[in-house]
Design a protein around this motif. Structure first.
Motif, PDB file in Angstrom:
ATOM      1  N   GLN A  33     -14.522  16.079   5.387  1.00 47.16           N
ATOM      2  CA  GLN A  33     -13.966  15.274   4.305  1.00 47.16           C
ATOM      3  C   GLN A  33     -12.934  14.336   4.894  1.00 47.16           C
ATOM      4  O   GLN A  33     -12.249  14.665   5.869  1.00 47.16           O
ATOM      5  CB  GLN A  33     -13.254  16.151   3.278  1.00 47.16           C
ATOM      6  CG  GLN A  33     -14.074  17.264   2.675  1.00 47.16           C
ATOM      7  CD  GLN A  33     -13.202  18.145   1.803  1.00 47.16           C
ATOM      8  OE1 GLN A  33     -12.332  17.661   1.083  1.00 47.16           O
ATOM      9  NE2 GLN A  33     -13.420  19.452   1.900  1.00 47.16           N
ATOM     10  N   ASN A  34     -12.786  13.164   4.294  1.00 46.14           N
ATOM     11  CA  ASN A  34     -11.697  12.286   4.673  1.00 46.14           C
ATOM     12  C   ASN A  34     -11.355  11.392   3.495  1.00 46.14           C
ATOM     13  O   ASN A  34     -12.220  11.018   2.701  1.00 46.14           O
ATOM     14  CB  ASN A  34     -12.051  11.451   5.902  1.00 46.14           C
ATOM     15  CG  ASN A  34     -13.127  10.426   5.614  1.00 46.14           C
ATOM     16  OD1 ASN A  34     -12.831   9.294   5.231  1.00 46.14           O
ATOM     17  ND2 ASN A  34     -14.397  10.817   5.796  1.00 46.14           N
ATOM     18  N   TYR A  38      -6.258  12.083   5.377  1.00 38.46           N
ATOM     19  CA  TYR A  38      -6.531  13.456   5.760  1.00 38.46           C
ATOM     20  C   TYR A  38      -7.990  13.592   6.184  1.00 38.46           C
ATOM     21  O   TYR A  38      -8.885  12.980   5.617  1.00 38.46           O
ATOM     22  CB  TYR A  38      -6.172  14.449   4.645  1.00 38.46           C
ATOM     23  CG  TYR A  38      -7.207  14.631   3.554  1.00 38.46           C
ATOM     24  CD1 TYR A  38      -8.240  15.560   3.689  1.00 38.46           C
ATOM     25  CD2 TYR A  38      -7.141  13.884   2.382  1.00 38.46           C
ATOM     26  CE1 TYR A  38      -9.176  15.734   2.687  1.00 38.46           C
ATOM     27  CE2 TYR A  38      -8.077  14.054   1.374  1.00 38.46           C
ATOM     28  CZ  TYR A  38      -9.104  14.982   1.533  1.00 38.46           C
ATOM     29  OH  TYR A  38     -10.029  15.161   0.551  1.00 38.46           O
ATOM     30  N   LEU A  39      -8.175  14.353   7.238  1.00 39.55           N
ATOM     31  CA  LEU A  39      -9.507  14.684   7.755  1.00 39.55           C
ATOM     32  C   LEU A  39      -9.626  16.198   7.693  1.00 39.55           C
ATOM     33  O   LEU A  39      -8.785  16.907   8.254  1.00 39.55           O
ATOM     34  CB  LEU A  39      -9.667  14.209   9.201  1.00 39.55           C
ATOM     35  CG  LEU A  39      -9.360  12.722   9.482  1.00 39.55           C
ATOM     36  CD1 LEU A  39      -9.358  12.463  10.981  1.00 39.55           C
ATOM     37  CD2 LEU A  39     -10.379  11.831   8.794  1.00 39.55           C
ATOM     38  N   ALA A  40     -10.651  16.692   7.020  1.00 38.87           N
ATOM     39  CA  ALA A  40     -10.794  18.138   6.842  1.00 38.87           C
ATOM     40  C   ALA A  40     -12.190  18.576   7.246  1.00 38.87           C
ATOM     41  O   ALA A  40     -13.187  17.916   6.925  1.00 38.87           O
ATOM     42  CB  ALA A  40     -10.520  18.529   5.395  1.00 38.87           C
ATOM     43  N   ALA A  41     -12.247  19.680   7.976  1.00 37.88           N
ATOM     44  CA  ALA A  41     -13.526  20.283   8.359  1.00 37.88           C
ATOM     45  C   ALA A  41     -13.530  21.729   7.887  1.00 37.88           C
ATOM     46  O   ALA A  41     -12.470  22.361   7.772  1.00 37.88           O
ATOM     47  CB  ALA A  41     -13.713  20.222   9.876  1.00 37.88           C
ATOM     48  N   VAL A  54      -4.934  16.522  10.115  1.00 35.27           N
ATOM     49  CA  VAL A  54      -6.200  17.183  10.433  1.00 35.27           C
ATOM     50  C   VAL A  54      -6.132  18.591   9.866  1.00 35.27           C
ATOM     51  O   VAL A  54      -5.198  19.354  10.174  1.00 35.27           O
ATOM     52  CB  VAL A  54      -6.462  17.220  11.948  1.00 35.27           C
ATOM     53  CG1 VAL A  54      -7.778  17.940  12.239  1.00 35.27           C
ATOM     54  CG2 VAL A  54      -6.503  15.808  12.518  1.00 35.27           C
ATOM     55  N   LEU A  55      -7.121  18.941   9.030  1.00 39.98           N
ATOM     56  CA  LEU A  55      -7.081  20.191   8.274  1.00 39.98           C
ATOM     57  C   LEU A  55      -8.338  21.019   8.508  1.00 39.98           C
ATOM     58  O   LEU A  55      -9.422  20.462   8.724  1.00 39.98           O
ATOM     59  CB  LEU A  55      -6.941  19.903   6.776  1.00 39.98           C
ATOM     60  CG  LEU A  55      -5.808  18.960   6.356  1.00 39.98           C
ATOM     61  CD1 LEU A  55      -5.925  18.621   4.871  1.00 39.98           C
ATOM     62  CD2 LEU A  55      -4.447  19.570   6.665  1.00 39.98           C
ATOM     63  N   HIS A  56      -8.157  22.310   8.447  1.00 38.92           N
ATOM     64  CA  HIS A  56      -9.290  23.239   8.470  1.00 38.92           C
ATOM     65  C   HIS A  56      -9.356  23.879   7.092  1.00 38.92           C
ATOM     66  O   HIS A  56      -8.459  24.648   6.709  1.00 38.92           O
ATOM     67  CB  HIS A  56      -9.088  24.291   9.561  1.00 38.92           C
ATOM     68  CG  HIS A  56     -10.061  25.426   9.494  1.00 38.92           C
ATOM     69  ND1 HIS A  56      -9.769  26.691   9.967  1.00 38.92           N
ATOM     70  CD2 HIS A  56     -11.333  25.503   9.005  1.00 38.92           C
ATOM     71  CE1 HIS A  56     -10.796  27.489   9.765  1.00 38.92           C
ATOM     72  NE2 HIS A  56     -11.759  26.785   9.182  1.00 38.92           N
ATOM     73  N   GLN A  57     -10.399  23.556   6.327  1.00 35.54           N
ATOM     74  CA  GLN A  57     -10.532  24.098   4.972  1.00 35.54           C
ATOM     75  C   GLN A  57     -11.065  25.521   5.065  1.00 35.54           C
ATOM     76  O   GLN A  57     -12.185  25.765   5.506  1.00 35.54           O
ATOM     77  CB  GLN A  57     -11.463  23.239   4.119  1.00 35.54           C
ATOM     78  CG  GLN A  57     -11.521  23.704   2.674  1.00 35.54           C
ATOM     79  CD  GLN A  57     -12.219  22.723   1.756  1.00 35.54           C
ATOM     80  OE1 GLN A  57     -12.866  21.795   2.216  1.00 35.54           O
ATOM     81  NE2 GLN A  57     -12.088  22.926   0.452  1.00 35.54           N
ATOM     82  N   THR A  58     -10.237  26.455   4.628  1.00 35.69           N
ATOM     83  CA  THR A  58     -10.602  27.873   4.739  1.00 35.69           C
ATOM     84  C   THR A  58     -11.261  28.404   3.469  1.00 35.69           C
ATOM     85  O   THR A  58     -11.993  29.383   3.519  1.00 35.69           O
ATOM     86  CB  THR A  58      -9.361  28.708   5.066  1.00 35.69           C
ATOM     87  OG1 THR A  58      -8.350  28.460   4.071  1.00 35.69           O
ATOM     88  CG2 THR A  58      -8.804  28.334   6.439  1.00 35.69           C
ATOM     89  N   SER A  59     -10.967  27.760   2.331  1.00 36.97           N
ATOM     90  CA  SER A  59     -11.605  28.100   1.056  1.00 36.97           C
ATOM     91  C   SER A  59     -11.276  26.960   0.090  1.00 36.97           C
ATOM     92  O   SER A  59     -10.592  26.000   0.460  1.00 36.97           O
ATOM     93  CB  SER A  59     -11.108  29.445   0.514  1.00 36.97           C
ATOM     94  OG  SER A  59      -9.721  29.417   0.282  1.00 36.97           O
ATOM     95  N   GLU A  60     -11.733  27.074  -1.135  1.00 37.11           N
ATOM     96  CA  GLU A  60     -11.496  25.998  -2.085  1.00 37.11           C
ATOM     97  C   GLU A  60      -9.985  25.758  -2.257  1.00 37.11           C
ATOM     98  O   GLU A  60      -9.228  26.668  -2.574  1.00 37.11           O
ATOM     99  CB  GLU A  60     -12.115  26.335  -3.444  1.00 37.11           C
ATOM    100  CG  GLU A  60     -12.009  25.199  -4.460  1.00 37.11           C
ATOM    101  CD  GLU A  60     -12.656  25.543  -5.787  1.00 37.11           C
ATOM    102  OE1 GLU A  60     -12.714  24.660  -6.657  1.00 37.11           O
ATOM    103  OE2 GLU A  60     -13.100  26.690  -5.952  1.00 37.11           O
ATOM    104  N   ASN A  61      -9.578  24.496  -2.008  1.00 41.86           N
ATOM    105  CA  ASN A  61      -8.183  24.049  -2.163  1.00 41.86           C
ATOM    106  C   ASN A  61      -7.212  24.651  -1.149  1.00 41.86           C
ATOM    107  O   ASN A  61      -6.009  24.414  -1.239  1.00 41.86           O
ATOM    108  CB  ASN A  61      -7.652  24.333  -3.573  1.00 41.86           C
ATOM    109  CG  ASN A  61      -8.436  23.630  -4.664  1.00 41.86           C
ATOM    110  OD1 ASN A  61      -9.133  22.645  -4.379  1.00 41.86           O
ATOM    111  ND2 ASN A  61      -8.355  24.123  -5.888  1.00 41.86           N
TER     112      ASN A  61
END
Length: 545
Positions: free
Chosen positions: A5-6, A187-190, A59-66
């Protein structure tokens, strides 16, 4: 399949209901310094209110919703949270909009719990200062019981509050509105750990960046390296304790020494590449996770003893000499490859022959320095020594195989322009050490190098009758004409005749160092004195201390 996501969003959305942030255990604690903090608040106060202000990339690591782990950008998020808390408390009243950016309020009927927007590891002081109304104005605990991170929080609070106190309530409200509406981030999220770190490698941070050793920390604490969460937490704390124990700069320097110890060749890439492709994947080398961190702990303790406290030889006859000489080497040497050799030698042979090995290594370094040997050639010399340490049963054999170019060092000491060389100060310090009875450790330092015969003697001075112009040109920058000063220079006194200069200028500025004191003990300063001192200095440069 990994998803990315970005988006570009303002702080109002970033600190809204769709984002809850956690600082993972591989991250450094909050560590922005005064300059970072002052730059942030000054920039935001001065920014045009009708334009967006770009705060950088997360730079973010999405671990679960929100829910997101912060891979890159935790320093900015933490600093911004503290700033918002300061704004909340300076505006006064009950600025609910700001408070809800920091803390999701409980909504009982909707089943929504109260929840902090940014979860940090030092949660108690952060919650007290940032998440509690008037927390930035509350009395602080005694400094003696504060942790280092809490001190950073309070330092940030102090810097922000001092700036905000200069603004009116209307200006404070305008600043808060500007931050919420017009300050933006990308923000960049994977959704996988590995993809998030691949994103990090191509994104620059603002202020303090994640260093390569921070990424190495993450790789060694990742679920693939340490599967048990409780063990990961234990080793995360161990890593942080190790870094705090020797300091950030020394800790990073150690990794470069380890790279050379394990690879034993010149680098092919940055530190991360070297560990990933040339260490962790090779046989008979540490593996990621607990194995590497345990190895790191051993080397940190050894590194501290060798180069920080310098007490490695404390129970031997060489303690004073080792501690004194390494102080000058660490202070004056421009490169650190030699430390890898000392580390590996100490790891294998302990104290046996260490001081004799150090002397050989010091002379080899000096030979490289005076001959301006290129880095690639230096690496060849050090890798040969490292391989010799690995293969030799006794340390004595390793030292005997080192053949420093002592003749080049002596010749360098006789250089007519010795004063202009980069190695002049170290060799002058070494001569002082070699002339001293070292019954206890000393730390030889010097503020500057002084010419006894001035560089530009006055036409009517005694110097002009003692020295011809050709002798001045020949001898003024010789090592024999130089002394070390422990106090700052005084340009108005530098050109005095010898007796007056010696008594009123040199004596008060020369430490109790034998070679410099010998100079002020001279009754006259002549070409013969300078030549003799240059000759004796060249001998001191290669004598065993």
């Amino acid at each position: 399949m990994a998803t990315l996501q970005n988006d570009t969003i303002n702080i109002g959305r970033l600190f809204g209901p769709d984002f809850f942030f956690s600082i993972p255990n591989y991250q450094r604690p909050f560590s922005w310094d005064k300059d970072n903090l002052s730059d942030l608040i000054d920039d935001l106060i001065a920014a045009k209110r009708d334009s967006d202000y770009f705060l950088g990339t997360l730079v973010l690591h999405q671990t679960s919703e929100n829910n997101f782990d912060v891979v890159d950008g935790q320093q900015r998020l933490t600093a911004l949270s503290i700033l918002l808390a300061c704004l909340r408390d300076h505006i006064g009243g009950n600025p609910v909009e700001i408070q809800e950016l920091l803390m999701q309020p409980e909504r009982t009927f909707a089943g929504i719990p109260a929840r902090v927007r940014l979860s940090v590891r030092d949660s108690a002081p952060y919650h007290r200062i940032v998440c509690t109304h008037n927390g930035t104005r509350a009395a602080s605990p005694a400094p003696s019981i504060l942790g280092s991170t809490e001190r950073r929080y309070l330092e940030a609070t102090g810097i922000f509050s001092e700036k905000l106190a200069e603004l009116s309530v209307g200006e404070l409200q305008g600043l808060a509105e500007f931050i919420i509406r017009r300050v933006v981030v990308i923000y960049l999220a994977a959704n996988t750990f590995d993809d998030a770190f691949r994103l990090f490698t191509v994104v620059n941070d603002r202020g303090k960046q994640l260093r390569r050793i921070d990424i190495l920390k993450a790789a060694n604490l990742s679920p693939s390296a340490i599967s048990d969460p409780s063990v990961r937490d234990e080793y995360a704390r161990k890593w942080e304790d190790l870094e705090e124990g020797i300091g950030e700069a020394e800790f990073e320097s150690l990794f470069h020494s380890l790279r050379l110890i394990y690879v034993q060749e010149k680098p092919e890439g940055d530190l991360l590449h070297e560990f990933d492709t040339r260490i962790f994947s090779k046989p008979n080398r540490p593996t990621r996770g607990t194995n590497f961190i345990n190895t790191l702990e051993t080397y940190v303790n050894l590194y501290e003893s060798l180069f920080v406290t310098r007490d490695f030889m404390i129970d031997t006859d060489y303690h004073a000499k080792y501690k004194t000489l390494t102080y000058s080497m660490i202070s004056e040497y421009r490169a650190n490859e030699w430390r890898a050799c000392i580390l590996l030698y100490a790891m294998k042979y302990k104290q046996a022959g260490m001081y004799q090995f150090l002397l050989k290594l010091e002379q080899m370094y000096l030979g490289h320095w005076v001959n301006s040997i290129r880095k690639d050639e230096r690496y060849s010399s050090y890798t040969l020594i490292l391989k010799s340490i690995e293969s030799s049963k006794f340390g004595r054999a390793v030292a005997e195989n080192i053949e420093p170019n002592t003749e080049a060092i002596r010749d360098a000491c006789k250089n007519a322009n010795f004063y202009g060389t980069g190695y002049a100060k170290y060799l002058l310090l070494r001569a002082e050490i070699a002339s001293t009875e070292l019954d206890s450790p000393r730390e030889f330092t010097a503020r500057s190098i002084e010419h006894v015969l001035p560089q530009s003697p006055a036409p009517d001075s005694e110097w002009k009758s003692t020295f011809s112009q050709s002798e001045i040109d020949e001898l003024v920058h010789n090592s024999g004409n130089l002394v070390l000063l422990s106090r700052s220079k005084n340009s108005s006194a530098q050109n005095k005749d010898f007796e007056l200069k010696r008594n009123t200028y040199l004596k008060p500025r020369i430490s109790e160092y034998p070679r410099s004191l010998q100079a002020v003990a001279e009754t006259e300063w002549t070409p013969k004195v300078i030549r003799e001192r240059t000759k004796s200095f060249a001998a001191l440069a290669v004598v065993d201390i």
